[in-house]
Structure formats: C-alpha cells, structure tokens
Design an enzyme around this catalytic site. Structure first.
Site, PDB file in Angstrom:
ATOM      1  N   LEU A 128      28.951   5.976 -19.919  1.00  0.00           N
ATOM      2  CA  LEU A 128      27.550   6.400 -19.930  1.00  0.00           C
ATOM      3  C   LEU A 128      26.946   6.383 -18.532  1.00  0.00           C
ATOM      4  O   LEU A 128      25.737   6.462 -18.365  1.00  0.00           O
ATOM      5  CB  LEU A 128      26.718   5.511 -20.863  1.00  0.00           C
ATOM      6  N   ASP A 175      26.301  13.163 -13.048  1.00  0.00           N
ATOM      7  CA  ASP A 175      25.789  11.887 -13.542  1.00  0.00           C
ATOM      8  C   ASP A 175      24.468  11.516 -12.880  1.00  0.00           C
ATOM      9  O   ASP A 175      23.508  11.129 -13.539  1.00  0.00           O
ATOM     10  CB  ASP A 175      26.818  10.777 -13.299  1.00  0.00           C
TER      11      ASP A 175
END
Length: 394
Positions: A128, A175
C-alpha cells in the site's frame, strides 16, 4: 476533521512525551491502492491509483539547529541525523526520510532541523506504499513548516527521487503521485510520461473495496523487478528499429509488438504484450467508470491479473488462489493481485452487503490451503496528503 483520525491524539501524545512540547504541525500521508495499470508506470504508461484511509500521521516541529530527531511510533525506534551529513541507516526506515531532506537540499531548499513523530495504520508489506506516504508526508510537512514554496508536483518528484537515489529502489512516480493528489471517491488516471492526470468517479455506495493480504512478504528491491524493467527496455530497443519515435513501451501498440515477436529473445515478447495491453485496458476501464458500470470494470481487473500471472509472471500461488476463489462468487465484481508482485494483496470489488461473508469465506479457504491467517482490509478512497492541524506560531 480531527474526529475522523483518532490516531492523531495518540501521535500527539507520543510527540509530547518524546520532545516535551506540542507539535506545530500535524500532517496526514495516505497509502494508496491501484485499481488498474500495474507495471505500466516505469514504461511511461497509464495507471489508475487512489489514496485511501490507511495512513501515516506526522507530528512535527521546527528546531533551531541542523538536527533531525525522529521517533517511529509503530516500531518504537528513535533516530537522529545532521542535515549536513547523511549516512544510510541499517534500520531502513530513516533512509526514506533522510532521502527527502537530501533531495530538498539538492534542489536548493534549506529546511532547518525538526523533531518528528510518525505512526499509522498502513499494513506493513501489503503493497500500500507506506514508503511513498512517508516521503510525501515529510516533504509536505517541511514545505509547510519552513515555507519552502514547493508545488504539489514538486513534492511528488522530489519524493520519488529520494526513493530512487537515496533508498535505491527504482520505483516509478505513481505511488508518490497518488499519495499527494488523491481525491475522495475518485481514482486518478495518471499518464506516467507526461504526468497529465484526470479524475474519474469511483462511487462505492453499493460496493466496497477489500484487500486480501496474502501474508507473503516481498521486497521491491528484488532482482525480478529490475529484470522486468530490463526486459521491457530490450523490447523498446527492438521496436525502435521500426519506429525511432518509440522511447518507452507506452509509445508502442500491441499490434507492433505482435508483428516483431520473433525478434524478441526469452520472455521479452510476453512482457511487452502485457504492458501494451494493460495501458489500453486502463483507457477502456475509465470509460466504464464514466458509465458507472462497475461490473465491466471488474472484468478488466480479472484480465489484468491473468496478464500478470501468465505474461508478466509476477504473481505467486497464494495470489492466484485468492483471485481464483472470487471468480465464481456473484458478490465479487473483480479481483486481481496489486503491486509489484510475488506477494502482498489482492484487491477486490465486493457487494457491500456481502463483505462479512466474503471475508469469512476467504479467510477459511486460505487458512486451509496455505496455513496462513488471511488479513482482510476494507479500504475507502480519500483525499491525498493534507494538513490536519497547524499552529503557525510555534
């Protein structure tokens, strides 16, 4: 706003205990998911990420010297460094933060020293992007604290450079971009070459996003990640013989890749085919979002997983099992592995009313198959990196 982030009060209290004063600034740095567009970022292609309600909270204040003092709440570790001397730390996590300060200085900015406590609920090793949340949160905090005047895109690029050059992970920009530019109930279609981005609605009134963590850990520093990049570059070099304008795989089409498959050694053809197909998949999937057709969108997720499993070969038995378990489940619209591969999570679109039953069933069958306790995380799409509280006078 504060009520939505119960972790804040804890991080504030830890800051007071560590540094015997109130923090001047509280920042939220979210983790991210990626709905589609996997391994396309470093090929200059399209990705479809979103920032989520798994996050790192930063409590930070200025110092009057050139020292950075940091306390990592989740692991109860302290670290100090001089802003004039960056030496890599064997602890690992300080390098993401030092890398940001290093890049700020190399870009001509002069933040001073700071005291920092950070901690959060981004699951470790689940893919994540806690590293991006860490980098972007500190860049955002120092920009605010010291009035550096950086734009959001400046902070994104700087955070990526920190990971590339100081940490040594050759990641793409997705990201950091998702952590900074996230928008509530929207996914970001990001062109990783031009950085042009558009928001597409992702309404989850009737459906929930569930991550199933395989419990298999991987490191993006692994050789396979760099091997995939090299294979893609080999494909580009071959295709350039026929079209000199091709600089990255995003400039090629699947038809062109197919036409020259016999010239591509080893697995290069499969890698190139997957990437060109995936970039097109993102375009098609965004049209489905505009039509609010999540069922059609979910089918694209399965196509992505199949490509990652068979053509790009970055999946693993645990991830394939988790995806296969959803294929006959009428409550699941789509599922795929998410992230670099070889472990981490699958991402699933599940009917909201069926979430508890889904988690229960998946946990049971996964435990039986692999003797691993499956962790499942419902996630909600949220806004990106932001100030939670700011006391300018401190």
């Amino acid at each position: 706003m504060i009520a939505q982030h119960p972790y804040i009060h804890h991080i504030e209290a830890v800051f007071r205990k560590e540094f015997n004063r109130q923090p001047a600034l509280l920042v939220r740095g979210p983790g991210r998911i990626n709905l589609l567009g996997e391994h396309t970022d470093y090929n200059g292609g399209l990705v479809l990420p979103a920032s989520i309600d798994k996050e790192i909270i930063f409590a930070i204040s200025r110092r009057n010297d050139r020292t950075g003092r940091i306390f990592a709440e989740n692991v109860s570790q302290s670290f100090s460094f001089s802003l004039d001397d960056f030496t890599q730390s064997p602890l690992g996590w300080p390098n993401y933060l030092m890398g940001v300060v290093d890049q700020l200085q190399k870009a001509g900015h002069q933040p001073g020293g700071f005291d920092l406590v950070f901690g959060g609920n981004i699951p470790s090793g689940a893919g994540l992007s806690s590293s991006a949340a860490l980098e972007c949160g500190l860049a955002f905090g120092l920009n605010k604290l010291y009035g550096l005047g950086l734009s959001t895109i400046d902070m994104v690029k700087l955070s990526q450079k920190a990971e590339n050059h100081f940490v040594g992970v050759n990641c793409g920009i997705m990201d950091q971009f998702a952590s900074m530019f996230g928008r509530d109930q929207s996914v970001i279609q990001l062109d990783c070459q031009s950085l042009h981005h558009e928001y597409f609605p992702f309404q989850t009134t009737d459906y929930a996003l569930i991550l199933c963590d395989s419990g298999v850990k991987h490191s993006l520093g692994d050789s396979e990640y760099n091997t995939r990049r090299e294979e893609c570059e080999t494909g580009v070099a071959i295709l350039q013989n026929y079209n000199p304008d091709i600089r990255l795989l995003r400039d090629a089409t699947t038809a062109l890749v197919d036409a020259h498959r016999d010239e591509m050694p080893g697995k290069v053809y499969q890698r190139c085919r997957y990437v060109t197909e995936e970039i097109q998949r993102v375009r098609e999937a965004c049209e489905f979002l505009l039509q609010n057709d999540l069922a059609a969108f979910g089918k694209k997720m399965y196509e992505t997983h199949d490509g990652l499993q068979h053509d790009y070969e970055v999946s693993c038995p645990e991830l394939d099992f988790l995806v296969d378990q959803t294929r006959q489940d009428t409550a699941v619209l789509g599922a795929r592995m998410m992230g670099g591969g070889f472990g981490g999570c699958t991402i699933n679109i599940v009917e909201r009313e069926a979430v508890d039953a889904f988690i229960s069933r998946m946990s049971t069958v996964y435990q039986e198959a692999f003797n691993i306790a499956l962790k499942c995380y419902p996630v909600r799409i949220t806004d990106g990196t932001s100030v939670l509280e700011w006391s300018a006078g401190q």
